[in-house]
Design a protein around this motif. Structure first.
Motif, PDB file in Angstrom:
ATOM      1  N   UNK A 118       0.826  -1.199   0.000  1.00 25.31           N
ATOM      2  CA  UNK A 118       0.000   0.000   0.000  1.00 25.31           C
ATOM      3  C   UNK A 118       0.859   1.246   0.000  1.00 25.31           C
ATOM      4  N   UNK A 119       0.335   2.358  -0.465  1.00 25.76           N
ATOM      5  CA  UNK A 119       1.116   3.584  -0.574  1.00 25.76           C
ATOM      6  C   UNK A 119       1.457   4.206   0.759  1.00 25.76           C
ATOM      7  N   UNK A 120       0.487   4.411   1.631  1.00 28.29           N
ATOM      8  CA  UNK A 120       0.725   5.047   2.930  1.00 28.29           C
ATOM      9  C   UNK A 120      -0.277   4.516   3.928  1.00 28.29           C
ATOM     10  N   UNK A 121      -0.004   4.791   5.186  1.00 27.15           N
ATOM     11  CA  UNK A 121      -0.988   4.502   6.214  1.00 27.15           C
ATOM     12  C   UNK A 121      -2.065   5.567   6.178  1.00 27.15           C
ATOM     13  N   UNK A 122      -3.116   5.365   6.975  1.00 28.83           N
ATOM     14  CA  UNK A 122      -4.127   6.420   7.068  1.00 28.83           C
ATOM     15  C   UNK A 122      -3.442   7.701   7.502  1.00 28.83           C
ATOM     16  N   UNK A 123      -3.642   8.771   6.752  1.00 27.58           N
ATOM     17  CA  UNK A 123      -2.902  10.005   6.994  1.00 27.58           C
ATOM     18  C   UNK A 123      -3.431  10.722   8.224  1.00 27.58           C
ATOM     19  N   UNK A 124      -2.592  11.577   8.790  1.00 28.13           N
ATOM     20  CA  UNK A 124      -2.986  12.394   9.923  1.00 28.13           C
ATOM     21  C   UNK A 124      -2.362  11.900  11.205  1.00 28.13           C
ATOM     22  N   UNK A 125      -2.169  12.830  12.137  1.00 33.17           N
ATOM     23  CA  UNK A 125      -1.592  12.454  13.419  1.00 33.17           C
ATOM     24  C   UNK A 125      -2.614  11.671  14.228  1.00 33.17           C
ATOM     25  N   UNK A 126      -2.144  10.871  15.173  1.00 28.55           N
ATOM     26  CA  UNK A 126      -3.027  10.080  16.011  1.00 28.55           C
ATOM     27  C   UNK A 126      -3.573   8.840  15.349  1.00 28.55           C
ATOM     28  N   UNK A 127      -2.988   8.450  14.207  1.00 38.59           N
ATOM     29  CA  UNK A 127      -3.431   7.249  13.513  1.00 38.59           C
ATOM     30  C   UNK A 127      -2.453   6.110  13.773  1.00 38.59           C
ATOM     31  N   UNK A 128      -2.963   4.889  13.699  1.00 37.51           N
ATOM     32  CA  UNK A 128      -2.122   3.711  13.905  1.00 37.51           C
ATOM     33  C   UNK A 128      -2.627   2.579  13.013  1.00 37.51           C
ATOM     34  N   UNK A 129      -1.777   1.566  12.849  1.00 38.02           N
ATOM     35  CA  UNK A 129      -2.131   0.405  12.043  1.00 38.02           C
ATOM     36  C   UNK A 129      -2.381  -0.778  12.962  1.00 38.02           C
ATOM     37  N   UNK A 188      -5.165  -2.594   9.393  1.00 42.51           N
ATOM     38  CA  UNK A 188      -6.126  -1.540   9.078  1.00 42.51           C
ATOM     39  C   UNK A 188      -5.726  -0.255   9.793  1.00 42.51           C
ATOM     40  N   UNK A 189      -5.925   0.881   9.142  1.00 41.98           N
ATOM     41  CA  UNK A 189      -5.602   2.176   9.721  1.00 41.98           C
ATOM     42  C   UNK A 189      -6.776   2.721  10.517  1.00 41.98           C
ATOM     43  N   UNK A 190      -6.504   3.041  11.787  1.00 40.41           N
ATOM     44  CA  UNK A 190      -7.542   3.518  12.699  1.00 40.41           C
ATOM     45  C   UNK A 190      -6.961   4.569  13.632  1.00 40.41           C
ATOM     46  N   UNK A 191      -7.808   5.383  14.259  1.00 37.67           N
ATOM     47  CA  UNK A 191      -7.310   6.251  15.335  1.00 37.67           C
ATOM     48  C   UNK A 191      -6.621   5.402  16.402  1.00 37.67           C
ATOM     49  N   UNK A 192      -5.571   5.939  17.022  1.00 39.44           N
ATOM     50  CA  UNK A 192      -4.722   5.144  17.908  1.00 39.44           C
ATOM     51  C   UNK A 192      -5.504   4.397  18.992  1.00 39.44           C
TER      52      UNK A 192
END
Length: 212
Positions: A118-129, A188-192
């Motif tokens: 995949x190109x990037x994780x979910x963008x923005x601060x406070x995100x995690x995989x 999956x990318x989600x808020x931390x």
């Protein structure tokens, strides 16, 4: 006698001249060989650079797990000889930050574009995989990085299932294998905070996804 002396002197002169000519040819050949060696050395330096010359590439700054969303503390620069740089090697931090490792990387391991799903994780601060294992491994065949899904617990009885997260972004999908006893791993990318809850729930609950 005078005639014999002149004949002997002429013969000696010819022999001396012959030896001088042979020495001259030998000297010329040695000079040409030396010049060719110097030319070859100059071309080698021109093609490969001076000894010890290198180019900067990115390597893992520490042991990194699969699914890691890379940040500044995860990578560092190192110089290696130009002829050892593989295709797709990452040269600067912006090319790696925010991307998700498809497999674990050891400290000091060189990072290439093939290491990421995949190109990037979910963008923005406070995100995690968050890693989850799907109850039905075949569902993962329909997942690709960037796809949006809802994460739900599988219901043992009607009405018992619950939605753990909505509209989560698929970051990486574990490669298919013959051993599917534990289910395929999906990141999956989600808020931390939510990512932690989902990852913990997937350890003791049966989890699947619905596609958006």
């Amino acid at each position: 006698m005078a005639s014999k002396d002149r004949l002997g002197a002429s013969l000696r002169d010819r022999i001396t001249a012959l030896f001088r000519a042979r020495r001259g040819v030998l000297l010329l050949r040695r000079t040409a060989a030396l010049a060719l060696l110097l030319l070859a050395a100059a071309l080698a330096v021109q093609d490969h650079g001076p000894p010890g010359a290198g180019v900067p590439v990115l390597v893992a700054a520490r042991d990194l797990p699969p699914g890691r969303v890379l940040s500044e503390v995860d990578v560092k620069h190192r110089e290696i000889p130009v002829d050892l740089v593989p295709d797709g090697a990452l040269r600067d931090s912006p090319a790696a930050l925010g991307r998700v490792l498809g497999a674990a990387a050891r400290r000091g391991e060189l990072l290439t574009d093939a290491r990421f799903n995949g190109p990037t994780a979910a963008s923005g601060s406070g995100m995690a995989s968050a890693p989850i294992r799907l109850a039905d491994p075949e569902v993962a065949d329909f997942l690709t990085p960037g796809r949006r899904v809802d994460i739900v617990t599988a219901a043992a009885h009607p009405g018992e299932g619950s939605v753990l997260a909505e509209n989560a972004q698929v970051i990486a999908v574990q490669a298919d294998s013959d051993d599917r006893d534990q289910g395929r791993l999906v990141f999956v990318g989600l808020p931390e905070r939510l990512a932690g809850n989902v990852a913990a729930a997937s350890l003791d609950q049966t989890v699947t996804v619905t596609l958006r």
